[in-house]
Scaffold this active site. Sequence first.
Site, PDB file in Angstrom:
ATOM      1  N   GLU A   1      -3.723 -26.711   6.997  1.00  0.00           N
ATOM      2  CA  GLU A   1      -4.004 -27.645   6.627  1.00  0.00           C
ATOM      3  C   GLU A   1      -5.187 -28.233   7.253  1.00  0.00           C
ATOM      4  O   GLU A   1      -5.487 -28.576   8.002  1.00  0.00           O
ATOM      5  CB  GLU A   1      -3.420 -28.612   5.954  1.00  0.00           C
ATOM      6  CG  GLU A   1      -1.994 -28.128   4.934  1.00  0.00           C
ATOM      7  CD  GLU A   1      -2.055 -27.545   3.663  1.00  0.00           C
ATOM      8  OE1 GLU A   1      -2.998 -27.951   3.151  1.00  0.00           O
ATOM      9  OE2 GLU A   1      -1.519 -27.599   3.868  1.00  0.00           O
TER      10      GLU A   1
ATOM     11  N   CYS B   1      -9.888 -34.847   3.878  1.00  0.00           N
ATOM     12  CA  CYS B   1     -10.139 -33.871   4.045  1.00  0.00           C
ATOM     13  C   CYS B   1     -10.288 -33.005   2.215  1.00  0.00           C
ATOM     14  O   CYS B   1     -10.916 -32.628   2.269  1.00  0.00           O
ATOM     15  CB  CYS B   1      -8.691 -33.112   4.023  1.00  0.00           C
ATOM     16  SG  CYS B   1      -7.693 -33.329   3.536  1.00  0.00           S
TER      17      CYS B   1
HETATM   18  P1  NAD Z   1      -9.086 -31.751  15.079  1.00  0.00           P
HETATM   19  O1  NAD Z   1      -8.627 -29.900  15.063  1.00  0.00           O
HETATM   20  O2  NAD Z   1     -10.116 -31.597  16.372  1.00  0.00           O
HETATM   21  O3  NAD Z   1      -7.444 -31.539  15.967  1.00  0.00           O
HETATM   22  C1  NAD Z   1      -6.310 -31.515  14.875  1.00  0.00           C
HETATM   23  C2  NAD Z   1      -5.091 -32.002  16.025  1.00  0.00           C
HETATM   24  O4  NAD Z   1      -5.073 -30.896  16.777  1.00  0.00           O
HETATM   25  C3  NAD Z   1      -5.174 -33.114  16.860  1.00  0.00           C
HETATM   26  O5  NAD Z   1      -3.830 -33.716  17.076  1.00  0.00           O
HETATM   27  C4  NAD Z   1      -5.752 -32.644  18.122  1.00  0.00           C
HETATM   28  O6  NAD Z   1      -5.284 -33.069  19.141  1.00  0.00           O
HETATM   29  C5  NAD Z   1      -5.079 -31.137  17.934  1.00  0.00           C
HETATM   30  N1  NAD Z   1      -5.719 -29.949  18.531  1.00  0.00           N
HETATM   31  C6  NAD Z   1      -6.559 -29.902  19.326  1.00  0.00           C
HETATM   32  N2  NAD Z   1      -7.039 -28.572  19.700  1.00  0.00           N
HETATM   33  C7  NAD Z   1      -5.871 -28.219  19.912  1.00  0.00           C
HETATM   34  C8  NAD Z   1      -5.618 -27.025  20.197  1.00  0.00           C
HETATM   35  N3  NAD Z   1      -6.145 -26.155  21.720  1.00  0.00           N
HETATM   36  N4  NAD Z   1      -4.216 -26.856  19.945  1.00  0.00           N
HETATM   37  C9  NAD Z   1      -3.031 -27.846  20.139  1.00  0.00           C
HETATM   38  N5  NAD Z   1      -3.937 -28.917  19.066  1.00  0.00           N
HETATM   39  C10 NAD Z   1      -4.952 -29.470  19.381  1.00  0.00           C
HETATM   40  O7  NAD Z   1      -9.567 -32.345  13.600  1.00  0.00           O
HETATM   41  P2  NAD Z   1     -10.292 -33.365  13.560  1.00  0.00           P
HETATM   42  O8  NAD Z   1     -11.375 -33.396  13.604  1.00  0.00           O
HETATM   43  O9  NAD Z   1      -8.784 -34.719  14.228  1.00  0.00           O
HETATM   44  O10 NAD Z   1      -9.867 -34.036  12.400  1.00  0.00           O
HETATM   45  C11 NAD Z   1      -9.984 -33.969  11.190  1.00  0.00           C
HETATM   46  C12 NAD Z   1     -10.226 -32.471  10.627  1.00  0.00           C
HETATM   47  O11 NAD Z   1      -8.794 -32.439   9.792  1.00  0.00           O
HETATM   48  C13 NAD Z   1     -11.091 -32.084   9.398  1.00  0.00           C
HETATM   49  O12 NAD Z   1     -11.883 -30.620   9.560  1.00  0.00           O
HETATM   50  C14 NAD Z   1     -10.541 -32.535   8.532  1.00  0.00           C
HETATM   51  O13 NAD Z   1     -11.044 -31.704   7.211  1.00  0.00           O
HETATM   52  C15 NAD Z   1      -8.451 -31.626   8.796  1.00  0.00           C
HETATM   53  N6  NAD Z   1      -7.915 -32.091   7.510  1.00  0.00           N
HETATM   54  C16 NAD Z   1      -7.534 -31.278   6.637  1.00  0.00           C
HETATM   55  C17 NAD Z   1      -6.355 -31.981   6.073  1.00  0.00           C
HETATM   56  C18 NAD Z   1      -5.747 -30.400   5.360  1.00  0.00           C
HETATM   57  O14 NAD Z   1      -4.496 -31.338   4.464  1.00  0.00           O
HETATM   58  N7  NAD Z   1      -6.017 -29.620   4.780  1.00  0.00           N
HETATM   59  C19 NAD Z   1      -5.948 -33.444   5.913  1.00  0.00           C
HETATM   60  C20 NAD Z   1      -6.352 -34.066   7.085  1.00  0.00           C
HETATM   61  C21 NAD Z   1      -7.672 -33.344   7.822  1.00  0.00           C
END
Ligand code: NAD
Length: 536
Positions: A277, A311
């Site tokens: 997502e 999001c």
């Molecule tokens: P991110 O991808 O940086 O982090 C998300 C999660 O992944 C965090 O827990 C982070 O610690 C972890 N993570 C980071 N690097 C990783 C790796 N290499 N391996 C495994 N896990 C890792 O995202 P963010 O910037 O924190 O969140 C915002 C983003 O999330 C935006 O793009 C938003 O649109 C999206 N989002 C999508 C939804 C949806 O339902 N489609 C909902 C909420 C947020």
Amino acid sequence: MQQGTRSRQGPVRDPVDGTRSGQAGGSAYALDRGRLDELLGHAFPASGTRDIRMPWTDRFFYDAPAADGRDVEEAVRKARVAQRAWAATPLRTRRAVLRAFRAELAVRGEEALDVAQLETGKARRDALEELADIALVGRYYDRRAEELLRPRRRAGVLPFLTRVWELRKPHGVVGVIAPWNYPLALAASDALPALLAGNAVVVKPDLQTSLSALWIAEGLRRAGVPDDVFQVVTGDGPTAGGAVVEHADFLMFTGSSETGRKVAKRAGERLIDFTLELGGKNALVVLEDADVDRAVAGILRGCFANAGQLCISLERVLVHRAIYDELRHRLELAVPTLAIGPGLTYDIDMGSLISEAQLEKTRSHIEDAIERGARLVSGGRARPDLGPWFHEPTILERVAADSLAANHETFGPVVSLAAFADEDEAVRLANRGTYGLNASVWTRDLGRGRRFATRIRAGTVNVNDAYGPAWASVDAPMGGFGDSGSGRRHGADGILKYTASQTVAVQTGHPLVTPAGLGHDLSARAVRAWLRWLGR
Ligand code: NAD
């Protein structure tokens, strides 16, 4: 206070000292040091710690445990052991436990709102939407799980002689990796169907929002989820998150498209299933026959909920040119009436951004757009007078097609306004780019709205609302096209994905082999006759 945006500065003090923040009407809970430690005690033991700061003040809040790869491996190992007994527990018992969790949420939810607000800086009404999400999803799967997970008879290859059942087996340990923007909902709502389906769950929240996930872990434990069946591993993304990707049996990832790609790559190598997502650059389209009052209200909520850190929020507003000037003028008047500021009460429309990084991204998108010729319709400034990461809700117009704000998710309170001449142009503009998460269309003609919706390349489209109806109608699947993800949450998909199907075929009478003594030629002729029959 600056001109333009009504701000409301509550007496925000350090809640760790036990001092309440906000005005009358806020929650009755205080989060003192003892309570903080209690919550932190629900984290899987980790070898390191990280400082977490409070977005409203940028002051130290708590030390979050930071798990390394070995800690996570151990959490998954324990979860895998506990999962066997959990899967063997009758589904009605698992349902009862998760119902108790929802009851807990209703009674103690105000404290969860405090926690989520204090570590994200969001407005209380945005935090409340998180509890609504958990309650809706929990109730839905409680009611549907028996029917969706029960063994099903399937047609056998030979009528009467082959009897076939489809069974649903839990994957084992589901890894839930969640971002910081809706930390209660994203720790709980995807986990509930996974648990109901008989899996154990290991949640890796964003480090900044560890406490929200721990509040959920405590609630589930109080409700009767056995030890180790639901674990929270807190820590850095690549380290702790990477280890979850390495060891879990199924991955439910929510976050940026960039990280999603890395997760998918490794999951592909490991040959495990996953749901992604991801982000969006969602469009809201106002057709010329729309009710402008409602559209303005929808834009305010749809674009500035959670300070745009949502999001499915709308970052592009496309308006038919016949009503463009009127709508822009209405927004010019309406946006500055939004109350922004810190506080634990419900009278604030928009809270803070979560971090300096989000503020910088917001600013850079605005500056870049203005450098390329955009005009500010409303807002445009950071608000350090309210707190370090506050930013005004901002509307831009004439945003150049090559600017950051036109092409990349801002994930902040920045919206670009543009006019279109007809429906075809609106569809073309709305479908621009590689994302496809959510969209919104406004019209008085509901049939037209539905037809228009089917032309939009997005996983959810809301007619005459911004995001609420498609998000909250949990009987229907939700997810993204293109760079916005793969797989779905909600609906039947949202629980079946946490299972692998197993087909059990019972052959009565003679096995499906050539009867002894028939001979090769005769049996080949029989099979060919059968193929001719199949081909009819
Ligand atoms: P991110 O991808 O940086 O982090 C998300 C999660 O992944 C965090 O827990 C982070 O610690 C972890 N993570 C980071 N690097 C990783 C790796 N290499 N391996 C495994 N896990 C890792 O995202 P963010 O910037 O924190 O969140 C915002 C983003 O999330 C935006 O793009 C938003 O649109 C999206 N989002 C999508 C939804 C949806 O339902 N489609 C909902 C909420 C947020």
